[in-house]
Design a protein around this motif. Sequence first.
Motif: not given
Length: 117
Positions: A17-37
Amino acid sequence: ARMFYHGVYSSSHLRGLKFLAELCFLKWEHKGKKRVDAEVAAVVNRKFVHVVRHIIPGAGWTADVEYDRVLQVEKALETTVYSQGLDVKPTPPAAGKGKTGDGAAQSGKKKKGSKKK
């Protein structure tokens, strides 16, 4: 049992869960900052922080980085709904106390005044 209720079955699952939390955050931060992300990142990071701070306090886990991520996502979303209640850090249970609360159960020592038969 409380971790199981919250969907966390073991410490290995919590680490996932910790790794998933990091990956979700990094996806949002580096892939366009979409609202759903951002919403997914906030929910997953919030779940981790809640389990670590409120379900298993004192078990050796920290969630300060994930809490900061939740705040960062909230700032971008202009909301505070995801961090409500997470800033309260409960005190961890006292170390060395058994179920009786006197510490004798784990230390192997007899309580004062008890006699051996």
